[in-house]
Design a protein around this motif. Structure first.
Motif, mmCIF file in Angstrom:
data_model
loop_
_atom_site.group_PDB
_atom_site.id
_atom_site.type_symbol
_atom_site.label_atom_id
_atom_site.label_comp_id
_atom_site.label_asym_id
_atom_site.label_seq_id
_atom_site.Cartn_x
_atom_site.Cartn_y
_atom_site.Cartn_z
ATOM 1 N N UNK A 38 0.901 -1.275 -0.121
ATOM 2 C CA UNK A 38 0.001 -0.030 0.215
ATOM 3 C C UNK A 38 0.973 1.456 -0.064
ATOM 4 N N UNK A 39 1.103 1.979 -1.198
ATOM 5 C CA UNK A 39 1.836 3.241 -1.181
ATOM 6 C C UNK A 39 3.330 2.597 -1.085
ATOM 7 N N UNK A 40 3.918 3.230 -0.229
ATOM 8 C CA UNK A 40 5.425 2.986 0.441
ATOM 9 C C UNK A 40 5.546 1.882 1.294
ATOM 10 N N UNK A 41 4.255 1.349 1.941
ATOM 11 C CA UNK A 41 4.241 0.598 2.922
ATOM 12 C C UNK A 41 4.170 -0.817 2.684
ATOM 13 N N UNK A 42 5.076 -1.923 2.877
ATOM 14 C CA UNK A 42 4.671 -3.167 2.362
ATOM 15 C C UNK A 42 5.204 -3.984 3.752
ATOM 16 N N UNK A 43 4.201 -5.022 3.611
ATOM 17 C CA UNK A 43 4.296 -5.922 4.690
ATOM 18 C C UNK A 43 3.965 -7.306 4.390
ATOM 19 N N UNK A 44 4.858 -8.332 5.042
ATOM 20 C CA UNK A 44 5.654 -8.175 5.869
ATOM 21 C C UNK A 44 7.064 -7.522 5.647
ATOM 22 N N UNK A 45 7.937 -7.398 6.674
ATOM 23 C CA UNK A 45 9.011 -6.535 6.238
ATOM 24 C C UNK A 45 10.154 -7.461 6.993
ATOM 25 N N UNK A 46 11.271 -7.742 6.318
ATOM 26 C CA UNK A 46 12.191 -8.491 6.791
ATOM 27 C C UNK A 46 11.951 -9.845 7.584
ATOM 28 N N UNK A 47 10.927 -10.615 7.205
ATOM 29 C CA UNK A 47 10.528 -11.721 8.033
ATOM 30 C C UNK A 47 11.314 -12.874 7.524
ATOM 31 N N UNK A 48 11.537 -13.767 8.510
ATOM 32 C CA UNK A 48 12.462 -14.927 8.221
ATOM 33 C C UNK A 48 11.261 -16.050 8.162
ATOM 34 N N UNK A 49 11.109 -16.716 6.776
ATOM 35 C CA UNK A 49 10.245 -17.871 6.729
ATOM 36 C C UNK A 49 10.728 -19.011 6.082
ATOM 37 N N UNK A 50 10.493 -20.178 6.701
ATOM 38 C CA UNK A 50 11.186 -21.389 6.445
ATOM 39 C C UNK A 50 10.004 -22.190 5.261
ATOM 40 N N UNK A 51 10.613 -22.406 4.269
ATOM 41 C CA UNK A 51 9.882 -22.953 3.073
ATOM 42 C C UNK A 51 10.498 -24.293 2.726
#
Length: 115
Positions: A38-51
């Motif tokens: 949304x605009x300049x906001x991105x979520x998640x941010x710098x999240x570690x996710x095991x795939x």
């Protein structure tokens, strides 16, 4: 006696089915990652996710404008998305850490730990 055996069989089945609902592990179901832009906001941010290695991953991207994500995998992937909701499937075939970022804002969305 047969009633005891049936009850034991039902209890064993319940235990086995309970173990099948894990998310993101060795389960045969697809792992989902939800991303909002949304605009300049991105979520998640710098999240570690095991795939999981060589298993499908579904990216669901909700955005207020079209854009592109970069997946720094081998080979590198560019994931275009439209305004609204876009769903993309990816599969990572090389173990290690892969960064997923939003191209427009250079935001690191996630570090995907491929195992």
């Amino acid at each position: 006696m047969s009633r005891c055996i049936r009850l034991l069989a039902l209890a064993c089945a319940a235990v086995l089915l309970t173990g099948c609902g894990s998310s993101g592990g060795s389960s045969s179901t697809t792992q989902h990652i939800h991303i909002t832009v949304k605009g300049d906001t991105v979520t998640p941010t710098n999240k570690k996710i095991s795939v999981p290695l060589k298993k499908p991953i579904t990216l669901t991207i909700d955005a207020d404008a079209p854009g592109e994500l970069h997946l720094h995998s081998s080979p590198e992937q560019h994931i275009e998305f439209a305004k609204g909701t876009t769903t993309k499937k990816i599969t990572l075939k090389v173990p290690g850490v892969v960064e997923l970022e939003d191209h427009a804002t250079d935001t690191l969305i996630a570090q995907l730990e491929v195992k």
